[in-house]
Design a protein around this motif. Structure first.
Motif, PDB file in Angstrom:
ATOM      1  N   SER A 168       0.816  -1.208   0.000  1.00  0.00           N
ATOM      2  CA  SER A 168       0.000   0.000   0.000  1.00  0.00           C
ATOM      3  C   SER A 168       0.849   1.257   0.000  1.00  0.00           C
ATOM      4  O   SER A 168       0.372   2.324   0.318  1.00  0.00           O
ATOM      5  N   VAL A 225      -0.475   4.404  -1.710  1.00  0.00           N
ATOM      6  CA  VAL A 225      -1.559   5.224  -1.181  1.00  0.00           C
ATOM      7  C   VAL A 225      -1.191   5.887   0.144  1.00  0.00           C
ATOM      8  O   VAL A 225      -1.945   6.686   0.668  1.00  0.00           O
ATOM      9  N   ILE A 226      -0.051   5.524   0.682  1.00  0.00           N
ATOM     10  CA  ILE A 226       0.350   6.177   1.928  1.00  0.00           C
ATOM     11  C   ILE A 226       1.068   7.472   1.603  1.00  0.00           C
ATOM     12  O   ILE A 226       2.078   7.480   0.908  1.00  0.00           O
ATOM     13  N   GLN A 227       0.516   8.534   2.105  1.00  0.00           N
ATOM     14  CA  GLN A 227       1.090   9.824   1.719  1.00  0.00           C
ATOM     15  C   GLN A 227       2.412  10.054   2.424  1.00  0.00           C
ATOM     16  O   GLN A 227       2.769   9.380   3.376  1.00  0.00           O
ATOM     17  N   ALA A 276       5.550  11.278   4.572  1.00  0.00           N
ATOM     18  CA  ALA A 276       5.623  11.500   6.000  1.00  0.00           C
ATOM     19  C   ALA A 276       5.539  12.980   6.336  1.00  0.00           C
ATOM     20  O   ALA A 276       5.003  13.371   7.362  1.00  0.00           O
ATOM     21  N   ARG A 291      -1.474  18.115   7.383  1.00  0.00           N
ATOM     22  CA  ARG A 291      -2.829  18.509   7.002  1.00  0.00           C
ATOM     23  C   ARG A 291      -3.097  19.954   7.395  1.00  0.00           C
ATOM     24  O   ARG A 291      -2.613  20.425   8.412  1.00  0.00           O
ATOM     25  N   HIS A 333       3.700  19.291  21.603  1.00  0.00           N
ATOM     26  CA  HIS A 333       5.062  18.784  21.363  1.00  0.00           C
ATOM     27  C   HIS A 333       5.729  18.149  22.566  1.00  0.00           C
ATOM     28  O   HIS A 333       6.918  17.861  22.508  1.00  0.00           O
ATOM     29  N   ARG A 335       0.750  14.891  25.098  1.00  0.00           N
ATOM     30  CA  ARG A 335       0.346  13.662  24.412  1.00  0.00           C
ATOM     31  C   ARG A 335      -0.338  12.714  25.394  1.00  0.00           C
ATOM     32  O   ARG A 335      -1.349  12.083  25.076  1.00  0.00           O
ATOM     33  N   ALA A 365      -4.056  11.097  25.454  1.00  0.00           N
ATOM     34  CA  ALA A 365      -4.220   9.634  25.505  1.00  0.00           C
ATOM     35  C   ALA A 365      -5.135   9.232  26.659  1.00  0.00           C
ATOM     36  O   ALA A 365      -6.028   8.407  26.505  1.00  0.00           O
ATOM     37  N   SER A 389      -8.636  10.172  25.930  1.00  0.00           N
ATOM     38  CA  SER A 389      -9.179   9.352  24.853  1.00  0.00           C
ATOM     39  C   SER A 389      -9.594   7.985  25.381  1.00  0.00           C
ATOM     40  O   SER A 389     -10.662   7.474  25.057  1.00  0.00           O
ATOM     41  N   TYR A 438      -9.032  15.233  23.216  1.00  0.00           N
ATOM     42  CA  TYR A 438      -8.482  16.127  22.219  1.00  0.00           C
ATOM     43  C   TYR A 438      -8.435  17.546  22.771  1.00  0.00           C
ATOM     44  O   TYR A 438      -9.467  18.073  23.199  1.00  0.00           O
ATOM     45  N   ALA A 469     -16.797  11.772  11.316  1.00  0.00           N
ATOM     46  CA  ALA A 469     -15.447  11.224  11.186  1.00  0.00           C
ATOM     47  C   ALA A 469     -15.469   9.719  11.026  1.00  0.00           C
ATOM     48  O   ALA A 469     -16.404   9.060  11.417  1.00  0.00           O
ATOM     49  N   LEU A 483      -5.796   3.580  20.972  1.00  0.00           N
ATOM     50  CA  LEU A 483      -6.681   4.752  21.049  1.00  0.00           C
ATOM     51  C   LEU A 483      -7.352   4.880  19.692  1.00  0.00           C
ATOM     52  O   LEU A 483      -6.738   5.304  18.725  1.00  0.00           O
ATOM     53  N   ASP A 507      -9.535   6.792  18.402  1.00  0.00           N
ATOM     54  CA  ASP A 507      -9.747   8.086  17.746  1.00  0.00           C
ATOM     55  C   ASP A 507      -8.440   8.842  17.528  1.00  0.00           C
ATOM     56  O   ASP A 507      -8.464  10.037  17.247  1.00  0.00           O
ATOM     57  N   LYS A 508      -7.328   8.148  17.684  1.00  0.00           N
ATOM     58  CA  LYS A 508      -6.033   8.771  17.401  1.00  0.00           C
ATOM     59  C   LYS A 508      -5.406   8.133  16.166  1.00  0.00           C
ATOM     60  O   LYS A 508      -5.814   7.057  15.729  1.00  0.00           O
ATOM     61  N   PHE A 537      10.859  17.971  23.982  1.00  0.00           N
ATOM     62  CA  PHE A 537       9.930  18.018  22.857  1.00  0.00           C
ATOM     63  C   PHE A 537       9.993  16.732  22.056  1.00  0.00           C
ATOM     64  O   PHE A 537      11.069  16.217  21.753  1.00  0.00           O
ATOM     65  N   ILE A 538       8.808  16.210  21.715  1.00  0.00           N
ATOM     66  CA  ILE A 538       8.737  14.987  20.920  1.00  0.00           C
ATOM     67  C   ILE A 538       9.147  15.317  19.486  1.00  0.00           C
ATOM     68  O   ILE A 538       8.691  16.302  18.926  1.00  0.00           O
ATOM     69  N   GLU A 588       7.559   9.686  12.806  1.00  0.00           N
ATOM     70  CA  GLU A 588       7.178   9.314  11.439  1.00  0.00           C
ATOM     71  C   GLU A 588       8.101   8.232  10.901  1.00  0.00           C
ATOM     72  O   GLU A 588       7.677   7.296  10.227  1.00  0.00           O
ATOM     73  N   ALA A 634      -2.690   0.619   5.633  1.00  0.00           N
ATOM     74  CA  ALA A 634      -3.584   1.735   5.927  1.00  0.00           C
ATOM     75  C   ALA A 634      -3.696   2.586   4.674  1.00  0.00           C
ATOM     76  O   ALA A 634      -2.686   2.871   4.032  1.00  0.00           O
ATOM     77  N   PRO A 635      -4.894   2.971   4.322  1.00  0.00           N
ATOM     78  CA  PRO A 635      -5.038   3.796   3.127  1.00  0.00           C
ATOM     79  C   PRO A 635      -4.324   5.147   3.291  1.00  0.00           C
ATOM     80  O   PRO A 635      -3.825   5.701   2.318  1.00  0.00           O
ATOM     81  N   ARG A 636      -4.291   5.659   4.515  1.00  0.00           N
ATOM     82  CA  ARG A 636      -3.588   6.927   4.753  1.00  0.00           C
ATOM     83  C   ARG A 636      -2.846   6.822   6.073  1.00  0.00           C
ATOM     84  O   ARG A 636      -3.300   6.179   6.995  1.00  0.00           O
ATOM     85  N   ARG A 637      -1.717   7.498   6.153  1.00  0.00           N
ATOM     86  CA  ARG A 637      -0.938   7.459   7.395  1.00  0.00           C
ATOM     87  C   ARG A 637      -1.625   8.177   8.530  1.00  0.00           C
ATOM     88  O   ARG A 637      -1.416   7.864   9.689  1.00  0.00           O
TER      89      ARG A 637
END
Lengths: 332, 516
Positions: A2, A5-7, A9, A13, A199, A204, A208, A211, A279, A332, B341, B343-344, B362-363, B369, B383-386
């Motif tokens: 795949s 299709v993986i954009q 890195a 967005r 960051h 994070r 988590a 979530s 989030y 979503a 998770l 939704d992540k 800082f991460i 990636e 996965a279709p998208r990362r």
């Protein structure tokens, strides 16, 4: 495979439309304000709006972390009043020994941060160690702090000594390069908050835990400590906000910081942070705070609607923001 | 022979292109206990759902009193006298016994007639010879009493057909005896009972008629006394291992992990075993036998007592972090609620448990990636998208991501709980190859699974757990499905010992369960 299709890195967005919604609303409000009143964009008015936003703003940044990790703190308004009361009483008590001077003001600031830290620690420990719902814990401490400050003030007002007040005043009324101190401090808090959320591990982990705290626990995250830290951080920021607030009036009473908790929570929600956690968006919170203050400001400047309807308009915006959020999550 | 009350005729059930019931026939008769047995996934629960009206068959029919009965809901089936008692009880914990029994059909008009409902409940409970008070809250009742309330509720619906889905699984020995008396009473009253259980001695004791199910088809039907417990186990198994399993070629090295008298209260007691480098240790047992609790106790997710040695050194592990520091990782069976998770994004999930390695304070998003790119390649995550949310991935890809996440901490001892639950065969064999490669690298792997072929196909040694203890250990060439099933079900010691010819070590004592 795949790969195709993986954009890449590096591909980042753009924020989605719903994320930009609050920002667009803010811009609309600015345009509206400017068209209604020539005075709106004057340096004086802008400084006034921003400086008043700063208190709620700093608290709301801390609240963003608490809510993101699945918590809530209803006690921040009462906590601010309590910290202000203790801080002023402390400075008045230290006055004979230390005299009017910068060390006394610094001592007062230390008291404010210390009390804020302890108050946040108390909330946090009750939530994490005693495992009581955050809503219940902070509903309780909200009442406790409010009653304590009223008791300390004996039902009236606690006033800072006049001499100290003169020395302390510039912390609210003066600034650097023409920018008021509260605005500078708020900006620093907001930027640091945004960086911390996006960051650092702390941010994070907050996301988590909010979530799914079980997944976080199974992923070697110290869930209790992070939760505790969010309340301590919020307490410290309430202390910081109080430090900037006290020189404005030089006094504290049972009605200081009334309903700040609701404004702070509203700002967080309007900014796009999920109320159920998972989030967080600190810059959104800043936008939310500004939206709430601008509405207030515009209603006072323009004669369109009675300023008494401020709460109505804010309420409509809060509900609208949540409806937008729900639309986002269901699509979503 | 009486005419059947309820009959399944050529019942088939497909989900999408996959048929999971291939034409099942059997009949329940009044005054008879009919046992339905089979391994996990054999189709028992689907059959019960069809009988109870929760699921419609794709073809074939269910007949009640000789007439086709196509219920559209569980309520319709209940109205016709077919009542299912589920494993998880359908009782409102905060309501009283009487309120539960009359739930949905309360007596009285505008105001409830509490008195009549209490009296009605009392009459039902008296009939069952039970001492439960109608005013008691379900929350305050022990599990066996709740079971009794469910039975009373079923009777109050005038149940003619009663379906009991592993009613004994949650009961103590004494409570099971009470349950049996009630079942015998119901049988005497002419109720047709369908009973499922993994405990074969219960089946021998209770069942007038036995149906054995394997892979969605009836493979054996027998009357009381026609089938021994061994015979049942053999009938339930009888399946060749597919060659989706890698050839076992592990050379076990030094002892990497050793447990002595390890307990995870309240369920897991007195576990002792050793695990070597390069070894795959399978842990089998029924759901609820304490397998997951053992693993969670080992990695500090539950409080435990007893001795744990890593490379010969005693260690105390009280959290997942401390387990990671000891080079131990646990991959949960519940990937949706405890593993990922949903939704992540993939990146945030991948690095969550090893975030300190990605920079402080800082991460570094670039390094994250990079790790994701490597994980996608190494584990063939599609996965279709990362930047997709993990909840939108297929189960197989979620599991591969969870594996990648767990392996990112580079553990020496990996405990994988249900590695292939809800995953298609293609992905399964990928995961098996991966587990094999881990052992090949000299890591120690524990595989916990309810999937018998998986346990047999992967393990160098198998531990069988029953009711929180090690029931036995099988190793080498001698691991056979029948032996494992016997240990899992806890059939008689003699039979198991004879069949396994000494390769079975009975683990009821701590000494007996440790052998190298």
């Amino acid at each position: 495979m795949s790969d195709a299709v993986i954009q890449s890195a590096a591909g980042r967005r753009l924020p989605s439309l719903s994320a930009l919604g609050p920002l667009l609303a803010l811009i609309l409000l600015v345009v509206l304000g400017a068209s209604l009143n020539d005075n709106f964009l004057s340096a004086g008015n802008v400084t006034n709006v921003l400086a008043r936003s700063a208190f709620i703003g700093m608290i709301a940044v801390g609240m963003t972390f608490v809510i993101t990790s699945g918590g809530l703190d209803l006690s921040v308004g009462s906590m601010a009043a309590f910290i202000a009361g203790v801080m002023i009483l402390g400075m008045n008590a230290l006055l004979p020994a230390m005299g009017v001077g910068v060390p006394l003001v610094l001592a007062g600031m230390g008291i404010a941060l210390g009390v804020g830290l302890l108050a946040g620690l108390g909330n946090g420990l009750l939530v994490t160690k005693a495992r009581i719902e955050p809503f219940i814990v902070t509903l309780g401490t909200m009442g406790i702090f409010r009653s304590l400050v009223t008791w300390l003030a004996d039902g009236g007002t606690i006033s800072l000594d006049f001499g100290v007040r003169q020395l302390y005043r510039p912390v609210y009324y003066s600034g650097l390069f023409g920018i008021a101190w509260p605005i500078i401090v708020f900006a620093i808090v907001a930027i640091a908050g945004q960086v911390a959320m996006r960051h650092t591990r702390f941010g994070r982990y907050c996301e988590a835990i909010g979530s799914n705290d079980k997944v976080a626990l199974y992923s070697a995250v110290n869930v209790e400590r992070i939760r505790l830290l969010t309340y301590v951080l919020l307490g410290l920021l309430v202390g910081l906000a109080t430090i900037m607030y006290v020189p404005r009036l030089g006094s504290a009473s049972g009605s200081t910081g009334m309903l700040w908790e609701l404004e702070a929570i509203a700002a967080v929600i309007i900014g796009g942070t999920a109320l159920k956690g998972g989030y967080g968006r600190v810059w959104g919170t800043v936008v939310g705070v500004l939206i709430l203050s601008l509405i207030d400001n515009i209603l006072i400047l323009a004669d369109l609607v009675s300023p008494y309807l401020n709460g109505t308009i804010q309420g409509v915006i809060i509900v609208f923001a949540v409806v937008l959020q729900r639309g986002k999550s269901s699509s979503a | 022979m009486t005419a059947p009350v309820l009959e399944l005729v050529g019942v088939r059930k497909s989900y999408g292109p996959i048929e999971i019931l291939h034409g099942v026939d059997f009949a329940l008769r009044a005054g008879e206990v009919h046992a339905l047995i089979g391994e996990n996934g054999a189709g028992k629960s689907t059959i019960m759902k069809i009988i109870g009206g929760f699921v419609a068959p794709s073809s074939g029919e269910v007949r009640l009193d000789g007439r086709p009965a196509a219920y559209r809901s569980g309520a319709e089936a209940e109205a016709a006298g077919v009542v299912v008692i589920h494993q998880e009880f359908n009782l409102a914990p905060d309501l009283t016994v009487a309120e539960n029994i009359y739930l949905g059909r309360e007596l009285g008009g505008l105001f409830l007639d509490h008195k009549a409902m209490r009296a009605g409940t009392q009459a039902l409970l008296d009939e069952l010879d039970s001492a439960i008070r109608p005013e008691a809250r379900i929350r305050d009742l022990p599990v066996s009493d709740r079971q009794m309330v469910e039975i009373a509720k079923a009777l109050s619906r005038n149940a003619r057909v009663l379906i009991m889905d592993e009613p004994s699984a949650v009961l103590t020995h004494r409570e099971v005896e009470v349950l049996f008396r009630q079942i015998e009473r119901l049988r005497a009253q002419g109720v047709a009972l369908l009973y499922t259980s993994h405990r074969l001695e219960e089946v021998t004791h209770l069942a007038d008629r036995i149906t054995v199910l394997r892979d969605g088809a009836v493979v054996r039907q027998a009357l009381r006394g026609e089938l021994t417990e061994d015979g049942m186990a053999t009938a339930m198994v009888g399946r060749d291992l597919e060659d989706i399993y890698p050839a076992k070629r592990h050379h076990a090295g030094e002892v990497a992990l050793e447990l002595r008298g390890f307990s995870v209260p309240p369920l897991v007691k007195d576990i002792s075993f050793t695990l070597k480098r390069g070894e795959v240790l399978g842990i089998s047992g029924l759901v609820g036998s304490g397998r997951t609790e053992l693993a969670e106790g080992l990695v500090g997710l539950r409080a435990s007592t007893g001795e744990v040695r890593r490379n010969g050194v005693p260690v105390r592990i009280a959290s997942v972090r401390e387990a990671a520091a000891q080079g131990m990782a646990y991959l949960t069976e519940d990937r949706k609620e405890r593993g990922l998770l949903l939704d992540k994004t993939l990146r945030e999930n991948l690095t969550l448990s090893t975030l300190p390695r990605f920079g402080a304070p800082f991460i570094s998003a670039a390094r994250e990636e990079e790790a994701l790119t490597k994980a996608i390649a190494d584990f063939d995550i599609r996965a279709p998208r990362r930047d997709l949310r993990v909840g939108n991935l297929s189960g197989g890809n979620q599991q591969k991501l969870l594996l990648a996440k767990t392996m990112l901490s580079d553990p020496e001892v990996v405990i994988i709980d249900e590695p292939t639950r809800g995953i298609d065969v293609g992905t399964k064999s990928q995961i098996y190859a991966f587990i094999d490669a881990l052992a090949g690298e000299g890591k120690s792997v524990i595989v916990i699974s309810s999937d018998m072929p998986e346990i047999l196909g992967l393990s160098d040694r198998v531990l069988v757990m029953r009711q929180g203890r090690i029931a036995g250990e099988l190793s080498g060439e001698r691991i056979s499905e029948t032996d494992v099933v016997r240990l899992v079900m806890g059939t008689s010691e003699d039979a198991a010992g004879d069949a396994a010819q000494g390769s079975v070590t009975k683990g009821n004592t701590a000494e007996g369960s440790v052998h190298v």
